[in-house]
Motif scaffolding. Sequence first.
Motif, PDB file in Angstrom:
ATOM      1  N   UNK A  80       0.815  -1.213   0.000  1.00 30.48           N
ATOM      2  CA  UNK A  80       0.000   0.000   0.000  1.00 30.48           C
ATOM      3  C   UNK A  80       0.847   1.259   0.000  1.00 30.48           C
ATOM      4  N   UNK A  81       2.034   1.171   0.578  1.00 29.64           N
ATOM      5  CA  UNK A  81       2.930   2.336   0.601  1.00 29.64           C
ATOM      6  C   UNK A  81       3.584   2.585  -0.745  1.00 29.64           C
ATOM      7  N   UNK A  82       3.660   1.560  -1.577  1.00 36.00           N
ATOM      8  CA  UNK A  82       4.503   1.606  -2.771  1.00 36.00           C
ATOM      9  C   UNK A  82       4.093   2.695  -3.758  1.00 36.00           C
ATOM     10  N   UNK A  83       2.801   2.987  -3.853  1.00 35.56           N
ATOM     11  CA  UNK A  83       2.329   3.966  -4.834  1.00 35.56           C
ATOM     12  C   UNK A  83       2.951   5.337  -4.569  1.00 35.56           C
ATOM     13  N   UNK A  84       2.869   5.794  -3.332  1.00 37.06           N
ATOM     14  CA  UNK A  84       3.413   7.117  -3.015  1.00 37.06           C
ATOM     15  C   UNK A  84       4.939   7.092  -2.985  1.00 37.06           C
ATOM     16  N   UNK A  85       5.526   5.988  -2.531  1.00 37.33           N
ATOM     17  CA  UNK A  85       6.986   5.905  -2.481  1.00 37.33           C
ATOM     18  C   UNK A  85       7.599   6.000  -3.872  1.00 37.33           C
ATOM     19  N   UNK A  86       6.963   5.413  -4.857  1.00 33.55           N
ATOM     20  CA  UNK A  86       7.461   5.546  -6.235  1.00 33.55           C
ATOM     21  C   UNK A  86       7.411   6.999  -6.681  1.00 33.55           C
ATOM     22  N   UNK A  87       6.297   7.648  -6.419  1.00 36.57           N
ATOM     23  CA  UNK A  87       6.139   9.054  -6.789  1.00 36.57           C
ATOM     24  C   UNK A  87       7.216   9.909  -6.141  1.00 36.57           C
ATOM     25  N   UNK A  88       7.496   9.640  -4.878  1.00 34.94           N
ATOM     26  CA  UNK A  88       8.511  10.399  -4.138  1.00 34.94           C
ATOM     27  C   UNK A  88       9.922  10.080  -4.625  1.00 34.94           C
ATOM     28  N   UNK A  89      10.229   8.804  -4.734  1.00 32.71           N
ATOM     29  CA  UNK A  89      11.601   8.400  -5.054  1.00 32.71           C
ATOM     30  C   UNK A  89      11.987   8.718  -6.492  1.00 32.71           C
ATOM     31  N   UNK A  90      11.042   8.617  -7.407  1.00 29.59           N
ATOM     32  CA  UNK A  90      11.298   8.915  -8.820  1.00 29.59           C
ATOM     33  C   UNK A  90      11.204  10.408  -9.115  1.00 29.59           C
ATOM     34  N   UNK A  91      10.700  11.178  -8.137  1.00 29.45           N
ATOM     35  CA  UNK A  91      10.565  12.634  -8.301  1.00 29.45           C
ATOM     36  C   UNK A  91       9.773  12.973  -9.574  1.00 29.45           C
ATOM     37  N   UNK A  92       8.637  12.305  -9.718  1.00 25.48           N
ATOM     38  CA  UNK A  92       7.785  12.512 -10.882  1.00 25.48           C
ATOM     39  C   UNK A  92       7.103  13.876 -10.787  1.00 25.48           C
ATOM     40  N   UNK A  93       7.169  14.661 -11.872  1.00 21.77           N
ATOM     41  CA  UNK A  93       6.558  15.996 -11.886  1.00 21.77           C
ATOM     42  C   UNK A  93       5.763  16.203 -13.174  1.00 21.77           C
ATOM     43  N   UNK A  94       5.035  17.301 -13.190  1.00 20.96           N
ATOM     44  CA  UNK A  94       4.349  17.718 -14.410  1.00 20.96           C
ATOM     45  C   UNK A  94       3.307  16.733 -14.902  1.00 20.96           C
ATOM     46  N   UNK A  95       3.229  16.612 -16.237  1.00 20.58           N
ATOM     47  CA  UNK A  95       2.219  15.753 -16.858  1.00 20.58           C
ATOM     48  C   UNK A  95       2.397  14.297 -16.453  1.00 20.58           C
ATOM     49  N   UNK A  96       3.646  13.879 -16.277  1.00 22.95           N
ATOM     50  CA  UNK A  96       3.905  12.494 -15.881  1.00 22.95           C
ATOM     51  C   UNK A  96       3.311  12.196 -14.501  1.00 22.95           C
ATOM     52  N   UNK A  97       3.355  13.172 -13.620  1.00 22.94           N
ATOM     53  CA  UNK A  97       2.797  13.006 -12.282  1.00 22.94           C
ATOM     54  C   UNK A  97       1.287  12.792 -12.369  1.00 22.94           C
ATOM     55  N   UNK A  98       0.618  13.574 -13.207  1.00 22.94           N
ATOM     56  CA  UNK A  98      -0.814  13.417 -13.419  1.00 22.94           C
ATOM     57  C   UNK A  98      -1.115  12.044 -14.021  1.00 22.94           C
ATOM     58  N   UNK A 105      -6.092   6.146  -9.874  1.00 26.83           N
ATOM     59  CA  UNK A 105      -7.310   6.860  -9.501  1.00 26.83           C
ATOM     60  C   UNK A 105      -8.200   7.190 -10.696  1.00 26.83           C
ATOM     61  N   UNK A 106      -7.802   6.757 -11.868  1.00 25.91           N
ATOM     62  CA  UNK A 106      -8.623   7.004 -13.044  1.00 25.91           C
ATOM     63  C   UNK A 106      -8.827   8.495 -13.293  1.00 25.91           C
ATOM     64  N   UNK A 107     -10.073   8.875 -13.563  1.00 24.77           N
ATOM     65  CA  UNK A 107     -10.371  10.263 -13.905  1.00 24.77           C
ATOM     66  C   UNK A 107     -10.751  11.128 -12.715  1.00 24.77           C
ATOM     67  N   UNK A 108     -10.498  10.657 -11.495  1.00 26.98           N
ATOM     68  CA  UNK A 108     -10.832  11.464 -10.315  1.00 26.98           C
ATOM     69  C   UNK A 108      -9.959  12.718 -10.255  1.00 26.98           C
ATOM     70  N   UNK A 109     -10.411  13.689  -9.473  1.00 27.45           N
ATOM     71  CA  UNK A 109      -9.673  14.944  -9.336  1.00 27.45           C
ATOM     72  C   UNK A 109      -8.237  14.683  -8.895  1.00 27.45           C
ATOM     73  N   UNK A 110      -7.284  15.257  -9.619  1.00 30.38           N
ATOM     74  CA  UNK A 110      -5.861  14.979  -9.374  1.00 30.38           C
ATOM     75  C   UNK A 110      -5.425  15.419  -7.979  1.00 30.38           C
ATOM     76  N   UNK A 111      -5.697  16.679  -7.618  1.00 28.64           N
ATOM     77  CA  UNK A 111      -5.223  17.204  -6.331  1.00 28.64           C
ATOM     78  C   UNK A 111      -5.799  16.405  -5.165  1.00 28.64           C
ATOM     79  N   UNK A 112      -7.074  16.083  -5.242  1.00 27.29           N
ATOM     80  CA  UNK A 112      -7.699  15.294  -4.179  1.00 27.29           C
ATOM     81  C   UNK A 112      -7.085  13.904  -4.104  1.00 27.29           C
ATOM     82  N   UNK A 113      -6.805  13.315  -5.262  1.00 26.12           N
ATOM     83  CA  UNK A 113      -6.226  11.969  -5.307  1.00 26.12           C
ATOM     84  C   UNK A 113      -4.847  11.936  -4.670  1.00 26.12           C
ATOM     85  N   UNK A 114      -4.043  12.971  -4.909  1.00 27.55           N
ATOM     86  CA  UNK A 114      -2.706  13.032  -4.315  1.00 27.55           C
ATOM     87  C   UNK A 114      -2.810  13.121  -2.790  1.00 27.55           C
TER      88      UNK A 114
END
Length: 200
Positions: A80-98, A105-114
């Motif tokens: 369950x931790x892996x999703x956010x840890x990848x985002x943090x460790x890979x330093x994903x930004x911009x369109x790739x982050x979305x 999270x599919x088409x749900x609101x991006x900011x709320x999903x984060x």
Amino acid sequence: MARSLRLDRLMRASHAHVEATARDDSQENQVLAMRLIEHPGTYSEWENRHSQLMQRVCEPTRLRAQMVRMRETTLALIHRRAVFEYLRDRKITGAKRHEYIALFYGGRDYATSVIVEHGHYMRSWVSASCSRYIGSEILRDPAFAAPLAAYEQWYSEYFRVFCDLQLATAETMSTACERDLLPSLKERAALARERLVRLK
């Protein structure tokens, strides 16, 4: 060690571990424990969810079965931790982050999903830390030493390659190699999980 585990004992041990982690500036994730304690609403939400996890651990009447449940619970929290840890460790930004958040999270609101995902990460990290503590210090379960560390490393490698491939924009030599490697990484993690759960 008691013949079987009780929920009240597991929750007391978990509360004490969170408080000790928040006070210990040598702990890598001291800030997560402190943040949990400093926000009563967040702490209450974690406490309720953690209690449900520990209740499931206590459902079997035999200690051996409870130990297996504790291992399985810890593994699920690592996942369950892996999703956010990848985002943090890979330093994903911009369109790739979305794009990455949309994978889960599919088409749900991006900011709320984060925000939701960070909450899952924080609660999962704290619960996993408590489970590790209980497994190693109270149960004295050898699975919580090298076998768990190895599984965590192998699962992380599999999940990283899986996500890298999902976000790849072009077929290159490296992505082709990763695509070929992915099944063996998944199999290695699955075998390590099976051995860890079955360890006596």
